[in-house]
Design a protein around this motif. Structure first.
Motif, PDB file in Angstrom:
ATOM      1  N   GLY A 146      44.908  33.433  26.487  1.00  0.00           N
ATOM      2  CA  GLY A 146      44.876  34.154  25.332  1.00  0.00           C
ATOM      3  C   GLY A 146      45.134  36.528  26.352  1.00  0.00           C
ATOM      4  N   PHE A 147      45.809  36.708  25.566  1.00  0.00           N
ATOM      5  CA  PHE A 147      46.784  38.262  25.704  1.00  0.00           C
ATOM      6  C   PHE A 147      45.425  39.325  26.306  1.00  0.00           C
ATOM      7  N   ALA A 148      45.682  40.202  27.239  1.00  0.00           N
ATOM      8  CA  ALA A 148      44.620  40.971  26.464  1.00  0.00           C
ATOM      9  C   ALA A 148      45.684  42.424  27.513  1.00  0.00           C
ATOM     10  N   SER A 149      45.682  43.431  27.905  1.00  0.00           N
ATOM     11  CA  SER A 149      46.032  44.753  27.909  1.00  0.00           C
ATOM     12  C   SER A 149      44.708  45.358  29.249  1.00  0.00           C
ATOM     13  N   HIS A 150      45.318  45.663  30.182  1.00  0.00           N
ATOM     14  CA  HIS A 150      44.857  46.588  31.417  1.00  0.00           C
ATOM     15  C   HIS A 150      44.281  47.806  30.865  1.00  0.00           C
ATOM     16  N   PRO A 151      42.893  48.833  30.254  1.00  0.00           N
ATOM     17  CA  PRO A 151      42.372  49.628  29.711  1.00  0.00           C
ATOM     18  C   PRO A 151      43.008  51.120  30.642  1.00  0.00           C
ATOM     19  N   ASP A 152      43.105  50.501  31.979  1.00  0.00           N
ATOM     20  CA  ASP A 152      44.012  51.704  32.523  1.00  0.00           C
ATOM     21  C   ASP A 152      45.088  51.651  32.790  1.00  0.00           C
ATOM     22  N   SER A 153      46.332  51.081  33.331  1.00  0.00           N
ATOM     23  CA  SER A 153      47.512  50.342  33.858  1.00  0.00           C
ATOM     24  C   SER A 153      48.386  50.014  32.325  1.00  0.00           C
ATOM     25  N   GLY A 154      47.627  49.606  30.866  1.00  0.00           N
ATOM     26  CA  GLY A 154      48.327  49.078  30.243  1.00  0.00           C
ATOM     27  C   GLY A 154      48.998  47.701  30.605  1.00  0.00           C
ATOM     28  N   ARG A 155      48.737  47.272  31.896  1.00  0.00           N
ATOM     29  CA  ARG A 155      49.464  45.885  32.538  1.00  0.00           C
ATOM     30  C   ARG A 155      49.399  44.445  31.389  1.00  0.00           C
ATOM     31  N   ASP A 156      50.273  44.423  30.737  1.00  0.00           N
ATOM     32  CA  ASP A 156      49.155  42.171  30.566  1.00  0.00           C
ATOM     33  C   ASP A 156      48.687  42.277  31.282  1.00  0.00           C
ATOM     34  N   LEU A 157      47.672  41.397  31.058  1.00  0.00           N
ATOM     35  CA  LEU A 157      47.105  40.600  31.513  1.00  0.00           C
ATOM     36  C   LEU A 157      46.425  38.852  30.740  1.00  0.00           C
ATOM     37  N   VAL A 158      46.663  38.033  31.737  1.00  0.00           N
ATOM     38  CA  VAL A 158      45.949  36.355  30.768  1.00  0.00           C
ATOM     39  C   VAL A 158      44.413  36.118  30.986  1.00  0.00           C
ATOM     40  N   PRO A 175      37.981  43.588  34.168  1.00  0.00           N
ATOM     41  CA  PRO A 175      38.273  45.197  33.427  1.00  0.00           C
ATOM     42  C   PRO A 175      38.261  45.245  31.396  1.00  0.00           C
ATOM     43  N   VAL A 176      38.544  43.988  30.616  1.00  0.00           N
ATOM     44  CA  VAL A 176      38.773  43.524  29.057  1.00  0.00           C
ATOM     45  C   VAL A 176      36.965  43.404  29.563  1.00  0.00           C
ATOM     46  N   ALA A 177      36.022  43.707  29.818  1.00  0.00           N
ATOM     47  CA  ALA A 177      34.970  42.855  29.570  1.00  0.00           C
ATOM     48  C   ALA A 177      34.324  43.750  27.913  1.00  0.00           C
ATOM     49  N   GLY A 178      33.423  43.070  27.623  1.00  0.00           N
ATOM     50  CA  GLY A 178      33.542  43.728  26.330  1.00  0.00           C
ATOM     51  C   GLY A 178      33.942  44.033  25.088  1.00  0.00           C
ATOM     52  N   SER A 179      35.052  43.447  25.490  1.00  0.00           N
ATOM     53  CA  SER A 179      35.802  43.151  24.285  1.00  0.00           C
ATOM     54  C   SER A 179      35.735  41.610  24.006  1.00  0.00           C
ATOM     55  N   ARG A 180      37.151  41.407  23.126  1.00  0.00           N
ATOM     56  CA  ARG A 180      36.956  39.625  22.971  1.00  0.00           C
ATOM     57  C   ARG A 180      38.545  39.256  22.955  1.00  0.00           C
ATOM     58  N   PHE A 201      44.030  36.587  35.551  1.00  0.00           N
ATOM     59  CA  PHE A 201      45.118  37.075  35.919  1.00  0.00           C
ATOM     60  C   PHE A 201      45.636  38.286  34.979  1.00  0.00           C
ATOM     61  N   ASP A 202      46.007  39.107  36.480  1.00  0.00           N
ATOM     62  CA  ASP A 202      47.959  39.901  36.616  1.00  0.00           C
ATOM     63  C   ASP A 202      48.847  39.370  36.519  1.00  0.00           C
ATOM     64  N   ALA A 203      49.098  39.767  34.617  1.00  0.00           N
ATOM     65  CA  ALA A 203      50.287  38.909  34.587  1.00  0.00           C
ATOM     66  C   ALA A 203      52.268  39.803  35.582  1.00  0.00           C
ATOM     67  N   VAL A 204      51.173  41.100  36.074  1.00  0.00           N
ATOM     68  CA  VAL A 204      52.849  41.392  36.561  1.00  0.00           C
ATOM     69  C   VAL A 204      53.128  40.906  38.187  1.00  0.00           C
ATOM     70  N   THR A 205      51.709  41.099  39.080  1.00  0.00           N
ATOM     71  CA  THR A 205      51.160  40.158  40.546  1.00  0.00           C
ATOM     72  C   THR A 205      50.990  38.050  40.641  1.00  0.00           C
ATOM     73  N   GLY A 206      50.485  37.811  39.325  1.00  0.00           N
ATOM     74  CA  GLY A 206      49.991  36.616  39.361  1.00  0.00           C
ATOM     75  C   GLY A 206      49.266  36.719  39.746  1.00  0.00           C
ATOM     76  N   GLU A 207      48.410  37.930  39.738  1.00  0.00           N
ATOM     77  CA  GLU A 207      46.577  37.142  40.632  1.00  0.00           C
ATOM     78  C   GLU A 207      45.445  37.061  40.088  1.00  0.00           C
ATOM     79  N   LYS A 208      44.686  36.454  40.114  1.00  0.00           N
ATOM     80  CA  LYS A 208      43.470  36.300  39.194  1.00  0.00           C
ATOM     81  C   LYS A 208      42.672  37.246  39.321  1.00  0.00           C
ATOM     82  N   ILE A 209      42.308  38.022  39.003  1.00  0.00           N
ATOM     83  CA  ILE A 209      41.467  39.558  38.944  1.00  0.00           C
ATOM     84  C   ILE A 209      40.148  38.983  38.218  1.00  0.00           C
ATOM     85  N   ALA A 210      39.883  38.398  37.781  1.00  0.00           N
ATOM     86  CA  ALA A 210      38.612  38.079  37.584  1.00  0.00           C
ATOM     87  C   ALA A 210      37.783  36.923  37.206  1.00  0.00           C
TER      88      ALA A 210
END
Length: 211
Positions: free
Chosen positions: A57-69, A114-119, A80-89
């Motif tokens: 599923g997709f989410a947006s980083h609350p600070d940068s607005g970048r796509d997260l997967v 960074p999207v903890a607390g949301s679904r 995952f950070d969708a711009v770098t492909g890196e696993k961030i959590a």
């Protein structure tokens, strides 16, 4: 009691109807198209092994607005950070109550990092879906001319039947001939393509990686 005449059983053919000449030509065109890199401005940023993948599923980083997967698998949750492909959590031991999206009506799982607390709504084995078009004219389709191996097509011509040559206005960018396809689609922003199978995650982006 009044008896009625029993109707004769309806005969069913064991043979599927044959494809029309048009359908055969379309199938042959799809089979002949090799997997190729996505066209500019798309660039592939990840091919990540994920054993037992169930959905994404997709989410947006609350600070940068970048796509997260977000990835949901038998081994837990990942982000995952969708711009770098890196696993961030990573959460290897999510709460069993809603560790998989089928536990709730909207097929969502709790976010992490960074999207903890949301679904985050998850598409994959249990249902759901991702965007198949973008505002700037891209289309993503899943076809299976040689089922069960599915192919992901990216196009700028509005989708099938793709009148132009392969590699000019439509591209076969992913061939799921090794694992079962779980989900494929764009992020809501239209800047990310995600393709998930039961064993891996692939990501493409139009964003330029900042240094």
């Amino acid at each position: 009691m009044r008896w009625t005449k029993k109707a004769a059983p309806v005969e069913q053919s064991d043979r599927e109807p044959e494809l029309s000449a048009y359908q055969r030509a379309m199938r042959n065109r799809l089979l002949a198209a090799p997997a190729v890199p996505a066209p500019e401005p798309w660039r592939r940023v990840a091919f990540e092994p994920v054993g037992g993948l169930l959905g994404i599923g997709f989410a947006s980083h609350p600070d940068s607005g970048r796509d997260l997967v977000m990835v949901v698998s038998h081994d837990g949750h990942g982000l995952f950070d969708a711009v770098t492909g890196e696993k961030i959590a990573r959460d290897r031991d999510p709460d069993p109550v809603d560790s998989t999206p089928d536990a709730v009506a909207d097929l969502s799982c709790p976010g992490l990092g960074p999207v903890a607390g949301s679904r985050v709504r998850i598409a994959g084995l249990f249902g759901g879906g991702l965007h198949t078009t973008t505002e700037d004219g891209w289309t993503l389709e899943v076809v299976a001319p040689a089922w069960p191996n599915e192919r992901v097509l990216l196009s700028g011509d509005g989708g099938l039947p793709h009148p132009g040559p392969h590699g000019e206005r439509w591209w076969h960018i992913f061939h799921s001939n090794h694992s079962e396809l779980r989900a494929a689609g764009f992020s809501p922003s239209g800047r990310t393509i995600a393709v998930a199978t039961s064993s891996d995650l692939s990501l493409w982006t139009t964003e330029v990686r900042s240094h």
